[in-house]
Write an enzyme that holds these catalytic residues in place. Structure first.
Site, mmCIF file in Angstrom:
data_model
loop_
_atom_site.group_PDB
_atom_site.id
_atom_site.type_symbol
_atom_site.label_atom_id
_atom_site.label_comp_id
_atom_site.label_asym_id
_atom_site.label_seq_id
_atom_site.Cartn_x
_atom_site.Cartn_y
_atom_site.Cartn_z
ATOM 1 N N SER A 176 4.551 2.418 8.010
ATOM 2 C CA SER A 176 4.180 1.296 7.152
ATOM 3 C C SER A 176 5.380 0.796 6.362
ATOM 4 O O SER A 176 6.091 1.572 5.725
ATOM 5 C CB SER A 176 3.070 1.714 6.179
ATOM 6 O OG SER A 176 1.863 1.933 6.854
ATOM 7 N N HIS A 206 0.820 -1.224 0.000
ATOM 8 C CA HIS A 206 0.000 0.000 0.000
ATOM 9 C C HIS A 206 0.850 1.268 0.000
ATOM 10 O O HIS A 206 0.349 2.356 -0.285
ATOM 11 C CB HIS A 206 -0.987 -0.004 1.173
ATOM 12 C CG HIS A 206 -0.415 0.329 2.511
ATOM 13 N ND1 HIS A 206 -0.142 -0.626 3.460
ATOM 14 C CD2 HIS A 206 -0.078 1.513 3.072
ATOM 15 C CE1 HIS A 206 0.318 -0.034 4.552
ATOM 16 N NE2 HIS A 206 0.375 1.258 4.337
ATOM 17 N N ASP A 257 0.067 -7.532 1.464
ATOM 18 C CA ASP A 257 0.521 -6.142 1.590
ATOM 19 C C ASP A 257 2.042 -6.040 1.649
ATOM 20 O O ASP A 257 2.601 -5.302 2.455
ATOM 21 C CB ASP A 257 -0.098 -5.473 2.826
ATOM 22 C CG ASP A 257 0.046 -3.950 2.775
ATOM 23 O OD1 ASP A 257 0.137 -3.404 1.661
ATOM 24 O OD2 ASP A 257 0.084 -3.318 3.855
#
Length: 520
Positions: A261, A156, A186
Site C-alpha cells: 500500500s 490508510h 486515500d
C-alpha cells in the site's frame, strides 16, 4: 536409379508433410520451436522476447521507501477488562475462557498471566512522549517525489499515526512528519524532517497515455520484507470498487500484497502511473487483482496537500443515482446518461439554487455528465464558492441552473427533510395497481402508498420492489392514492411514454425505479 527416384519422392512427401504440419500447428495457435526434417537442418523459430525490467528497477528503486507508523496507545490500568485486543471484529473479552488466544495471553504474560505484576504500570506519559505509548501499528510503502524529501503514500497507512519512520532502500532510517492526508482518495504526503541530503525521486506519468495491456513494475514493501519488485500489465481502467464517489482506479495484475500500500507502479520509462491502494483477495494474498490510484488523480491531490495540507472540494449537496435505459425512457431522455437526483440535501447549494428531486443532471459548464461518479468528480474539481452552470432535464426539457458551490463537509450531513407536519392517518384500505403487479394502501403518515404485496411474476418484482416499501411519487408528482397514481400513468401514456418513474422509500433510503405501463 530407381532407388534415387524413390528417395527423392520420399523427401518431397516428407517436406510437404512438414510444411502442412507446421501450417496446421499454426492454425490452432501452436508454434513449435523446432521442426525436424529428415533431409534438412532443424528449422529454428525464435521465441518472443520479454523485456527486462532491470534498467527501470535500477533507476527507480532508490526512490521507493518503506513507511513505518507508530500510534498513541492510550494508558489503561492492568485490569483485564481494559485490555484491548481485536480479533475478527470481537474484543478480547468477548472470547470464551477456553479460547486458545485467551489461554496464550494468560500463560505468557497477558492480562491475568504470571508476569502481569512484573510489567510496569501504565501510568502518565513519560518524558518526551505523547499521551499514552507510541507503538508500531502499521507499515506500508511510499516514494520520493522531490529531492528535498516529500514522500507520497496511502492515507490508510498513516491514518492515526503519531510518528513516522522512513526506511530507505539502503536500510537508512529517517524521521518524517505528516504534511497532509486525504481520506477520499486515500492519499497522504510526508516530509523528511531536517533533510541532510538530496534524495532520488520519481515523476508522475501522463496516465491518459497508459493503455490496457501496457507493462507496469510495482515496487514496495510486501509483508515488511523490504524493497520487492513485481511486474504485470494494466488489466483495466476506470474501475469502481465501491470505496467512494471518486473511484477511478487502474486495475493491475502485478503481484501486490499487504505492505505494498502506497507503493508506486512504474511504466517502462520509470514514471509513476499509479499508486497501489487496494487488492481483491478472497485468500488474503495476491490473486492478480490490484487497484491503483491513477497518476492524474494523485498529482492534483498531492499538489493541494503540499500547498495547504488539505484538499478543498466543491459541494453540490444532492443524493444521486444512475440513469438506466428504463429510467431514460420514462423521462423522455434520448440516452441513458447523467445523474438522477433522488433528493437535494436540506440547505445545500443544490437545493438553494433550485435543483429538484427527479431532475437529471446532464452537464456541468457545458461538459456532458456520463454518470453519478462523473458528476461527483467534476463538482469536486471546483473550488468552494465557484459558480457553475448545471444543466438538468426536467419535465421533458433541458434547463440551466446557476449554482454557487459550497465546501464538501468533512462528515456528510444526513439528508433530513426538515420538520414534518402532523397528518391524520389515512384509512388502511388495500387497493391494487393490477397492471403493475402491486397491492398498496395509503401510508400511515399520509405521504405515499405503502406496498403490501408484490406479484412475484411482475416487472415490479424484477425491479426489486418489496412489501414494506413506500411509493412516494410517480414521474416526480407526489402521490397518496391509487387514483393519483393512475392519473399520472394515464398522462404518461398520452405523452407516448412506455414507462413511468416511481420513487420508492425503504429503510436503506430512497431510489427511483422505472416500471413499464400498460399501453392498452
Amino acid at each position: 536409379m530407381t532407388e534415387t527416384k524413390d528417395r527423392s519422392h520420399l523427401k518431397t512427401i516428407l517436406k510437404n508433410s512438414t510444411v502442412a504440419g507446421l501450417a496446421a500447428a499454426m492454425m490452432v495457435g501452436a508454434v513449435p520451436l523446432v521442426v525436424l526434417n529428415a533431409y534438412a537442418d532443424p528449422v529454428q523459430v525464435a521465441a518472443p522476447q520479454v523485456p527486462s525490467f532491470s534498467d527501470v528497477v535500477a533507476a527507480v528503486q532508490p526512490a521507493v521507501v518503506s513507511v513505518r507508523v507508530q500510534s498513541n496507545i492510550q494508558n489503561t490500568s492492568n485490569d483485564e477488562s481494559n485490555f484491548s485486543f481485536n480479533f475478527g471484529g470481537r474484543d478480547f473479552n468477548d472470547l470464551p475462557d477456553d479460547h486458545p488466544l485467551k489461554r496464550f495471553f494468560k500463560e505468557f504474560g497477558g492480562p491475568g498471566g504470571p508476569n502481569e505484576e512484573a510489567r510496569p504500570p501504565r501510568g502518565p506519559k513519560g518524558p518526551g512522549r505523547h499521551e499514552g505509548r507510541l507503538r508500531p501499528t502499521s507499515q506500508g510503502s511510499g516514494f520520493f517525489i522531490s529531492e528535498d524529501g516529500y514522500i507520497v503514500t496511502n492515507n490508510h497507512v498513516v491514518d492515526d499515526g503519531a510518528a513516522f519512520t522512513i526506511v530507505m532502500n539502503d536500510g537508512k532510517e529517517l524521521d518524517a512528519k505528516l504534511v497532509g492526508k486525504d481520506s477520499r482518495t486515500d492519499l497522504a504526503l510526508l516530509k523528511i524532517e531536517n533533510p541532510k541530503q538530496k534524495f532520488t525521486y520519481v515523476k508522475f506519468a501522463d496516465d491518459e497515455k497508459s493503455r490496457v495491456g501496457d507493462w507496469v513494475v510495482a515496487v514496495g514493501n510486501p509483508f515488511g520484507l523490504g524493497g520487492t519488485v513485481t511486474a504485470g500489465i494494466i488489466s483495466a481502467r476506470g474501475r469502481d470498487i465501491g470505496s467512494g464517489p471518486y473511484d477511478d482506479y487502474l486495475q493491475i495484475d502485478a503481484a501486490v500484497n499487504r505492505g505494498n500500500s502506497g507503493g508506486p507502479d512504474f511504466n517502462l520509462n520509470g514514471e509513476v502511473v499509479g499508486i497501489n491502494t487496494a487488492i481483491f483477495s478472497p485468500s488474503g494474498g495476491n490473486v492478480g487483482i490490484a487497484f491503483a490510484i491513477p497518476a492524474s488523480v494523485a498529482k492534483d491531490v498531492i499538489e493541494k496537500l503540499k500547498d495547504g495540507g488539505t484538499v478543498e472540494r466543491g459541494w453540490l449537496g444532492v443524493q444521486i443515482q444512475p440513469v438506466t435505459d428504463d429510467i431514460a425512457d420514462s423521462l423522455g431522455l434520448s440516452e441513458a446518461s447523467g445523474a438522477l437526483v433522488v433528493s437535494p440535501q436540506a440547505g445545500s447549494p443544490g437545493e438553494k439554487a433550485g435543483i429538484k428531486q427527479g431532475d437529471v443532471v446532464t452537464a456541468v459548464n457545458g461538459e456532458p455528465v456520463k454518470d453519478p461518479r462523473d458528476l461527483a468528480r467534476r463538482i469536486a474539481a471546483f473550488a468552494p464558492d465557484t459558480t457553475v452552470d448545471v444543466a438538468v432535464w426536467r419535465e421533458g426539457k433541458s434547463t440551466e441552473i446557476k449554482v454557487k458551490l459550497g465546501e464538501l463537509p468533512t462528515e456528510q450531513a444526513s439528508a433530513a427533510d426538515g420538520t414534518e407536519e402532523d397528518a391524520a392517518p389515512a384509512p388502511a384500505v388495500e387497493q391494487e395497481l393490477a397492471n403493475l403487479g402491486l397491492s398498496v394502501r395509503p401510508a400511515e403518515d399520509g405521504k405515499g402508498l405503502a406496498i403490501v404485496d408484490v406479484d412475484p411474476d411482475s416487472d415490479a418484482a424484477d425491479k426489486g420492489l418489496k412489501a414494506g416499501e413506500t411509493i412516494t411519487s410517480v414521474n416526480n408528482q407526489l402521490v397518496s392514492s391509487v387514483e393519483e397514481v393512475q392519473k399520472v400513468v394515464d398522462q404518461a401514456k398520452k405523452d407516448g411514454r412506455t414507462r413511468a418513474l416511481f420513487q420508492v422509500e425503504s429503510e436503506s433510503g430512497s431510489r427511483f425505479v422505472a416500471l413499464p405501463i400498460n399501453q392498452g
